[in-house]
Motif scaffolding. Sequence first.
Motif, PDB file in Angstrom:
ATOM      1  N   GLY A  43       0.831  -1.215   0.000  1.00 52.33           N
ATOM      2  CA  GLY A  43       0.000   0.000   0.000  1.00 52.33           C
ATOM      3  C   GLY A  43       0.857   1.254   0.000  1.00 52.33           C
ATOM      4  O   GLY A  43       0.580   2.226  -0.714  1.00 52.33           O
ATOM      5  N   LEU A  44       1.918   1.220   0.780  1.00 46.27           N
ATOM      6  CA  LEU A  44       2.836   2.356   0.834  1.00 46.27           C
ATOM      7  C   LEU A  44       3.509   2.573  -0.517  1.00 46.27           C
ATOM      8  O   LEU A  44       3.676   3.713  -0.960  1.00 46.27           O
ATOM      9  N   GLU A  45       3.864   1.491  -1.174  1.00 42.30           N
ATOM     10  CA  GLU A  45       4.494   1.593  -2.496  1.00 42.30           C
ATOM     11  C   GLU A  45       3.527   2.233  -3.499  1.00 42.30           C
ATOM     12  O   GLU A  45       3.920   3.110  -4.283  1.00 42.30           O
ATOM     13  N   LYS A  46       2.252   1.833  -3.455  1.00 45.57           N
ATOM     14  CA  LYS A  46       1.255   2.419  -4.362  1.00 45.57           C
ATOM     15  C   LYS A  46       1.077   3.911  -4.057  1.00 45.57           C
ATOM     16  O   LYS A  46       0.984   4.727  -4.970  1.00 45.57           O
ATOM     17  N   GLN A  47       1.031   4.241  -2.775  1.00 50.09           N
ATOM     18  CA  GLN A  47       0.894   5.650  -2.410  1.00 50.09           C
ATOM     19  C   GLN A  47       2.114   6.456  -2.867  1.00 50.09           C
ATOM     20  O   GLN A  47       1.982   7.581  -3.326  1.00 50.09           O
ATOM     21  N   MET A  48       3.282   5.874  -2.742  1.00 53.90           N
ATOM     22  CA  MET A  48       4.508   6.557  -3.178  1.00 53.90           C
ATOM     23  C   MET A  48       4.495   6.772  -4.690  1.00 53.90           C
ATOM     24  O   MET A  48       4.972   7.806  -5.173  1.00 53.90           O
ATOM     25  N   GLU A  49       3.964   5.811  -5.434  1.00 53.57           N
ATOM     26  CA  GLU A  49       3.856   5.985  -6.885  1.00 53.57           C
ATOM     27  C   GLU A  49       2.932   7.163  -7.197  1.00 53.57           C
ATOM     28  O   GLU A  49       3.234   7.987  -8.056  1.00 53.57           O
ATOM     29  N   GLY A  50       1.796   7.238  -6.478  1.00 54.25           N
ATOM     30  CA  GLY A  50       0.874   8.357  -6.678  1.00 54.25           C
ATOM     31  C   GLY A  50       1.526   9.686  -6.324  1.00 54.25           C
ATOM     32  O   GLY A  50       1.391  10.676  -7.051  1.00 54.25           O
ATOM     33  N   ILE A  51       2.249   9.708  -5.205  1.00 52.24           N
ATOM     34  CA  ILE A  51       2.943  10.933  -4.795  1.00 52.24           C
ATOM     35  C   ILE A  51       3.993  11.318  -5.826  1.00 52.24           C
ATOM     36  O   ILE A  51       4.157  12.493  -6.158  1.00 52.24           O
TER      37      ILE A  51
END
Length: 133
Positions: A43-51
Amino acid sequence: MIILLYIAALIFAVAFAVLVVYLAKVLKATQRTMSNVADTLEGLEKQMEGITLETTELLNKTNQLADDVNDKSKRLNILVDGIKGIGETVQGFNNSIRSVSTSISNVVEENKEETAQAVKWGTIVMEIFKKRK
């Protein structure tokens, strides 16, 4: 004495079985924890991609804005130069008017008596003209 040896072996076997059961529980809890950590990291990786995408877009917009500001600044500099030229022209015009005014004042001062005489004669001529009417 052999019975003591059997009892000791039995206690050892029960203790080992209890140890294995607790060790299995600990390993299962560790497995669940590791699974949760893996899910959280995904989930953190997906959020980092969005950021990262949003940051890239923001950086592009910032660069476009900086280019626009630079372009407008150059145009404003041209306008300021034009206004400076107008100011210099007005200053030159003021100097010319001042020069003409000074020379007229000098001429008036030099011809003050002749001007007074002309005004007197003009007044006399006007009075004579009025009397004849």
